[in-house]
Scaffold this active site. Structure first.
Site, mmCIF file in Angstrom:
data_model
loop_
_atom_site.group_PDB
_atom_site.id
_atom_site.type_symbol
_atom_site.label_atom_id
_atom_site.label_comp_id
_atom_site.label_asym_id
_atom_site.label_seq_id
_atom_site.Cartn_x
_atom_site.Cartn_y
_atom_site.Cartn_z
ATOM 1 C CG ASP A 111 -8.338 -52.955 -9.773
ATOM 2 O OD1 ASP A 111 -9.401 -52.424 -9.425
ATOM 3 O OD2 ASP A 111 -7.483 -53.324 -8.963
ATOM 4 C CG ASP A 136 -9.033 -57.441 -7.379
ATOM 5 O OD1 ASP A 136 -7.963 -57.380 -8.002
ATOM 6 O OD2 ASP A 136 -9.406 -56.562 -6.586
ATOM 7 C CG ASP A 150 -4.761 -57.338 -10.229
ATOM 8 O OD1 ASP A 150 -4.072 -57.283 -11.269
ATOM 9 O OD2 ASP A 150 -4.763 -56.441 -9.371
#
Length: 196
Positions: free
Chosen positions: A73, A75, A125
């Protein structure tokens, strides 16, 4: 009795859990595409809000890992340097609306971010912040409003603590990989970073 030298094994393990350059390139392209959608949405719908961006978290600290499912992931915080005249949840919703349709899966409006899922590959995210004057950064939390949060301060602290050889970075990645392997009620990546 001689101790086994596992240095090379850990080196191979580090390679296996590290992000590949092709995955990094795809994530960067997706991040830029999402940013463009957010800029356009706010320009067209809420021009008094000018979004700025800052990559944060494990990607920024070079401690991101590929999970055993080969997912990772990124951010990418969106920042507004004005006091919002809407709730934290509404401001998050606007960001969610902005990125809707970028992937085949609708974005998830989570407590502290908008999650964009790139199926079987990675997630991006997007936490939402505002800051005014010399006050703390404020993170939007869906069901409870705003809370103090400064991801840049965390990164600055980590960068001041890490060593030139990258040992701390590798230790954090090993701990995060262990948590990923165990998966049941293990500490968060942030907790493991602080503990390391």
């Amino acid at each position: 009795i001689t101790m086994a030298n596992t240095h090379n094994l850990f080196g191979e393990f580090n390679k296996s859990i590290s992000l590949t350059q092709s995955k990094k390139d795809k994530m960067t392209s997706s991040k830029n595409g999402l940013r463009a959608k957010i800029r356009k949405y706010f320009k067209d719908n809420h021009s008094e809000y000018l979004p700025k961006f800052y990559i944060q978290g494990s990607y920024k600290m070079s401690t991101a890992i590929r999970t055993k499912d080969d997912i990772c992931d990124l951010d990418d915080g969106v920042y507004f340097f004005r006091e919002p005249d809407v709730s934290a949840k509404t401001l998050q919703s606007w960001v969610c609306n902005a990125v809707n349709g970028y992937t085949s899966i609708s974005p998830e409006h989570r407590q502290k971010c908008i999650r964009n899922i790139f199926t079987g590959d990675y997630e991006i995210d997007i936490p939402v912040y505002y800051k005014i004057d010399d006050k703390e950064y404020q993170l939007a939390v869906k069901d409870s409003g705003w809370e103090d949060s400064d991801p840049k301060a965390m990164i600055d602290w980590f960068n001041a603590e890490k060593d030139a050889e990258g040992i701390l970075i590798r230790i954090v990645k090993y701990l995060k990989a262990w948590c990923d392997f165990k998966r049941n009620k293990m500490p968060s990546g942030l907790a493991m970073t602080i503990l390391a």
